[in-house]
Design a protein around this motif. Structure first.
Motif, PDB file in Angstrom:
ATOM      1  N   CYS A  31      51.165  54.507  74.045  1.00 53.07           N
ATOM      2  CA  CYS A  31      49.770  54.160  74.346  1.00 53.07           C
ATOM      3  C   CYS A  31      49.658  53.869  75.849  1.00 53.07           C
ATOM      4  O   CYS A  31      49.914  52.741  76.285  1.00 53.07           O
ATOM      5  CB  CYS A  31      49.356  52.939  73.525  1.00 53.07           C
ATOM      6  SG  CYS A  31      47.649  52.422  73.812  1.00 53.07           S
ATOM      7  N   PRO A  32      49.294  54.884  76.633  1.00 55.46           N
ATOM      8  CA  PRO A  32      49.208  54.659  78.079  1.00 55.46           C
ATOM      9  C   PRO A  32      48.060  53.752  78.507  1.00 55.46           C
ATOM     10  O   PRO A  32      48.093  53.212  79.611  1.00 55.46           O
ATOM     11  CB  PRO A  32      49.044  56.063  78.653  1.00 55.46           C
ATOM     12  CG  PRO A  32      48.525  56.883  77.533  1.00 55.46           C
ATOM     13  CD  PRO A  32      49.040  56.270  76.267  1.00 55.46           C
ATOM     14  N   ALA A  33      47.049  53.588  77.643  1.00 56.27           N
ATOM     15  CA  ALA A  33      45.928  52.713  77.997  1.00 56.27           C
ATOM     16  C   ALA A  33      45.207  52.244  76.745  1.00 56.27           C
ATOM     17  O   ALA A  33      45.009  53.014  75.813  1.00 56.27           O
ATOM     18  CB  ALA A  33      44.939  53.446  78.901  1.00 56.27           C
ATOM     19  N   TYR A  34      44.854  50.957  76.728  1.00 57.34           N
ATOM     20  CA  TYR A  34      43.993  50.423  75.664  1.00 57.34           C
ATOM     21  C   TYR A  34      43.143  49.314  76.266  1.00 57.34           C
ATOM     22  O   TYR A  34      43.511  48.687  77.263  1.00 57.34           O
ATOM     23  CB  TYR A  34      44.796  49.888  74.468  1.00 57.34           C
ATOM     24  CG  TYR A  34      45.485  48.584  74.736  1.00 57.34           C
ATOM     25  CD1 TYR A  34      44.834  47.365  74.541  1.00 57.34           C
ATOM     26  CD2 TYR A  34      46.788  48.549  75.218  1.00 57.34           C
ATOM     27  CE1 TYR A  34      45.461  46.156  74.812  1.00 57.34           C
ATOM     28  CE2 TYR A  34      47.424  47.350  75.486  1.00 57.34           C
ATOM     29  CZ  TYR A  34      46.749  46.164  75.288  1.00 57.34           C
ATOM     30  OH  TYR A  34      47.366  44.971  75.569  1.00 57.34           O
TER      31      TYR A  34
ATOM     32  N   LEU B 282      52.485  47.933  68.791  1.00 61.56           N
ATOM     33  CA  LEU B 282      53.882  48.271  69.085  1.00 61.56           C
ATOM     34  C   LEU B 282      54.596  48.788  67.835  1.00 61.56           C
ATOM     35  O   LEU B 282      55.287  49.812  67.885  1.00 61.56           O
ATOM     36  CB  LEU B 282      54.621  47.059  69.666  1.00 61.56           C
ATOM     37  CG  LEU B 282      56.096  47.284  69.992  1.00 61.56           C
ATOM     38  CD1 LEU B 282      56.282  48.415  70.992  1.00 61.56           C
ATOM     39  CD2 LEU B 282      56.714  45.993  70.512  1.00 61.56           C
ATOM     40  N   HIS B 283      54.420  48.110  66.711  1.00 59.60           N
ATOM     41  CA  HIS B 283      55.044  48.572  65.462  1.00 59.60           C
ATOM     42  C   HIS B 283      54.540  49.966  65.086  1.00 59.60           C
ATOM     43  O   HIS B 283      55.313  50.820  64.635  1.00 59.60           O
ATOM     44  CB  HIS B 283      54.785  47.582  64.327  1.00 59.60           C
ATOM     45  CG  HIS B 283      55.619  46.352  64.417  1.00 59.60           C
ATOM     46  ND1 HIS B 283      56.968  46.349  64.179  1.00 59.60           N
ATOM     47  CD2 HIS B 283      55.279  45.072  64.733  1.00 59.60           C
ATOM     48  CE1 HIS B 283      57.448  45.133  64.338  1.00 59.60           C
ATOM     49  NE2 HIS B 283      56.439  44.335  64.680  1.00 59.60           N
ATOM     50  N   THR B 284      53.255  50.205  65.270  1.00 62.50           N
ATOM     51  CA  THR B 284      52.676  51.514  64.957  1.00 62.50           C
ATOM     52  C   THR B 284      53.272  52.593  65.844  1.00 62.50           C
ATOM     53  O   THR B 284      53.657  53.669  65.369  1.00 62.50           O
ATOM     54  CB  THR B 284      51.146  51.471  65.129  1.00 62.50           C
ATOM     55  OG1 THR B 284      50.611  50.457  64.276  1.00 62.50           O
ATOM     56  CG2 THR B 284      50.518  52.811  64.810  1.00 62.50           C
ATOM     57  N   LEU B 285      53.346  52.321  67.134  1.00 58.54           N
ATOM     58  CA  LEU B 285      53.861  53.306  68.081  1.00 58.54           C
ATOM     59  C   LEU B 285      55.304  53.676  67.784  1.00 58.54           C
ATOM     60  O   LEU B 285      55.673  54.856  67.819  1.00 58.54           O
ATOM     61  CB  LEU B 285      53.722  52.787  69.512  1.00 58.54           C
ATOM     62  CG  LEU B 285      52.302  52.493  69.997  1.00 58.54           C
ATOM     63  CD1 LEU B 285      52.313  51.864  71.384  1.00 58.54           C
ATOM     64  CD2 LEU B 285      51.431  53.738  69.971  1.00 58.54           C
ATOM     65  N   VAL B 286      56.116  52.682  67.478  1.00 60.18           N
ATOM     66  CA  VAL B 286      57.526  52.961  67.167  1.00 60.18           C
ATOM     67  C   VAL B 286      57.631  53.746  65.870  1.00 60.18           C
ATOM     68  O   VAL B 286      58.334  54.761  65.793  1.00 60.18           O
ATOM     69  CB  VAL B 286      58.341  51.648  67.082  1.00 60.18           C
ATOM     70  CG1 VAL B 286      59.725  51.901  66.524  1.00 60.18           C
ATOM     71  CG2 VAL B 286      58.421  50.989  68.459  1.00 60.18           C
TER      72      VAL B 286
END
Length: 194
Positions: free
Chosen positions: A62-65, A52-56
């Motif tokens: 990230c639609p899928a992991y 989450l921190h990386t994405l922000v």
């Protein structure tokens, strides 16, 4: 003793521009020596927080992991011209490795990536890539159906109700992603002054 990487080359990457902006990249990150025993609910929560921190920070979604016992798959999509997945990967891996220290394992020195080609970026092909990621535990024989794997999901910041297991996921994902995408900058270099 840590492994000696001095005799190994890094995986070849595409030019950095392929990982910036609206790039869509499928990342595979493997635990060194394919070690197991690190994956549990606490580590899943730590990975989600780091993700989450990386994405922000890097303006991604990230639609899928899926976290597997010895590796993990992530699909990241850029939302801004400022998005940079190479920097994001480095940042994320550094945070994840900090958590993995507690169980005496680490990620391999470099993740593998696949930058989605134009033909893989239409909604149907894109959704197939996400399904491939989510079905990894099922294909490996760990579970009967991908919905039973508790170490997978989706993170689109600001949209906590998005759930890959719900029938309306794709409609809601595309709506969220399109609302988050920043428009490409307009170039005025072709205009001439009178």
């Amino acid at each position: 003793m840590p492994p000696d990487h001095s005799q190994h080359d890094y995986l070849k990457r595409l030019p950095a521009s392929y990982y910036r902006g609206a790039a869509w990249v499928h990342w595979t990150m493997t635990i060194q020596d394919r070690s197991r025993g690190w994956l549990d609910e606490a580590m899943h929560a730590a990975v989600r927080e780091a993700l989450l921190h990386t994405l922000v920070r890097y303006k991604l979604v990230c639609p899928a992991y899926t976290l597997m016992p010895d590796h993990a798959h992530f699909l990241w999509c850029g939302c801004s011209v400022e998005s940079d997945q190479l920097k994001a990967s480095s940042f994320f891996r550094r945070m994840w490795n900090e958590h993995l220290k507690s169980v005496d394992v680490a990620l391999q020195k470099q993740g593998y990536d696949h930058v989605l080609l134009e033909k893989e970026r239409n909604p149907e092909a894109f959704e197939d890539t996400c399904v491939y990621i989510m079905r990894n535990p099922e294909d490996a024989g760990f579970i009967d159906g991908w919905r039973d794997w508790k170490f997978s999901g989706s993170i689109v910041q600001g949209y906590p109700w998005l759930d890959l297991q719900k029938d309306d996921y794709w409609e809601r994902f595309w709506e969220a992603y399109n609302s988050m995408r920043e428009p490409e900058p307009v170039s005025y270099t072709h205009l001439t002054l009178p």
